[in-house]
Enzyme design. Structure first.
Site, short mmCIF file in Angstrom:
data_model
loop_
_atom_site.label_atom_id
_atom_site.label_comp_id
_atom_site.label_asym_id
_atom_site.label_seq_id
_atom_site.Cartn_x
_atom_site.Cartn_y
_atom_site.Cartn_z
N GLU A 64 -1.22 -7.83 -6.16
CA GLU A 64 -2.41 -7.05 -5.83
C GLU A 64 -3.65 -7.43 -6.57
O GLU A 64 -4.47 -7.48 -5.96
CB GLU A 64 -2.05 -5.53 -6.16
CG GLU A 64 -0.97 -4.88 -5.10
CD GLU A 64 0.36 -5.42 -5.24
OE1 GLU A 64 1.03 -5.10 -4.29
OE2 GLU A 64 0.66 -5.76 -6.22
N HIS A 133 5.69 5.98 -5.96
CA HIS A 133 5.29 5.68 -4.44
C HIS A 133 4.94 6.98 -3.77
O HIS A 133 5.00 7.04 -2.57
CB HIS A 133 6.73 4.89 -3.58
CG HIS A 133 7.29 3.75 -3.99
ND1 HIS A 133 7.70 3.53 -5.16
CD2 HIS A 133 6.91 2.34 -3.52
CE1 HIS A 133 8.12 2.10 -5.53
NE2 HIS A 133 7.45 1.61 -4.41
#
Length: 334
Positions: A64, A133
């Site tokens: 990322e 998540h």
């Protein structure tokens, strides 16, 4: 069927927005994990790789920090990247790139460069995806100046707001919700955009104002319907964007209803609801007949066990209960 009666999903609306904008502007590129032939984990980029090829729909490594930085660099040098973070939780790996570089670059260069980039991601719980998540992190991005923050609640808003985000000349954090992707709504085929900073009054009422964003809007609407059966008429406002914030619409509503309840899925403590409550208390305090109530997730990591997760996240019953407390407040009721 007329185009204004066309029903498509939230994911399909996002896909249409990206597809149409890429057709118009060859400078738009996509970067992210599994967004190419796979079509994205929630099918938002489905079919775009086949149409626009590997030069414009770029599958990235699991890094990322790397692809966020690449997107920012590409934006500074003339392209219009849409960077997808598979889960909002993974933006933490790239916060330096997003908030120290992307959000600040136009300011630190004295306007000599701009960063026209959209960071697409999704947040929220409700699927048993556990603590890493399932977070709602919009307040973090709203807190750091230099970035616009968008959270659509419907397919119509998802398409119109994403088109606006892509055409912006600054960084935009565009936050979707994993439980909304398969929801359907009316989306016209005709071209349209939705301006940032314009809240949407979904239900008009005179007894209390409910302000929310994203999936929490749906909980708020359900709570309003429940209360309507008891003769309580709540006004429901979907903010659509946190930055810019349409505080005027909220103030106007509070002047009418004299009560405010704020609903978000993010943890209650230090959430954007606290900022909104402070602004309302500072600017229209004399109109309030009760304290501003905030409903958010409990201050704990989101559990993997779905029964426990349900207890941590806000529920319709929580909204109904707090509205009744506000309307029939007694000493010590809080």
């Amino acid at each position: 069927m007329s185009t204004d009666e066309r029903l498509i999903t939230y994911a399909e609306a996002l896909n249409e927005a990206i597809r149409e904008e890429m057709e118009k502007n060859e400078d738009i590129i996509l970067l992210g994990e599994d967004i190419g032939p796979y079509g994205g984990v929630f099918n938002v980029t489905k079919g775009l790789f086949e149409k626009y090829g590997a030069d414009r729909v770029i599958d990235t490594p699991i890094s990322e920090a790397g692809f966020a930085g690449a997107g920012i660099g590409a934006a500074m040098t003339g392209l219009k990247p849409i960077v997808e973070f598979m889960w909002i939780d993974f933006t933490f790996v790239a916060l330096d790139q997003i908030l120290n570089q992307g959000a600040k670059m136009a300011y630190m260069s004295g306007g000599q460069t701009t960063v026209p980039i959209v960071f697409r991601t999704q947040g929220g719980g409700g699927r048993g995806n556990a603590a890493q998540h399932s977070q709602s992190l919009e307040t973090i991005f709203a807190h750091v100046p230099g970035m616009k923050v968008v959270l659509p609640s419907s397919p119509y808003d998802a398409k119109g707001l994403l088109k606006t985000a892509i055409r912006e000349n600054c960084p935009v954090m565009f936050i979707e919700n994993k439980l909304l992707y398969n929801t359907k709504g009316h989306v016209p085929e005709e071209e349209y955009t939705i301006p940032f900073g314009q809240a949407n009054v979904l239900i008009e009422g005179e007894d209390i104002t409910i302000v929310s964003i994203s999936r929490s809007v749906h909980l708020s609407l359900e709570a309003a319907e429940t209360l309507k059966a008891e003769g309580i008429h709540a006004e429901v406002i979907d903010l659509r964007t946190l930055v810019p914030l349409d505080i005027e619409s909220i103030k106007d509503s509070v002047k009418k209803t004299n009560r405010l309840i704020i609903v978000h899925e993010a943890a209650k403590s230090f959430g954007w609801g606290a900022e909104l409550a402070a602004q309302i208390s500072e600017e229209v305090f004399d109109y309030l007949d009760a304290p501003v109530y905030r409903i958010g997730a409990k201050d704990t990591p989101i559990p993997y066990n779905m029964k426990l997760e349900k207890e941590v996240l806000p529920k319709v019953e929580d909204i109904v209960d707090d509205i009744k407390k506000s309307l029939y407040m007694k000493e010590g009721s809080r």
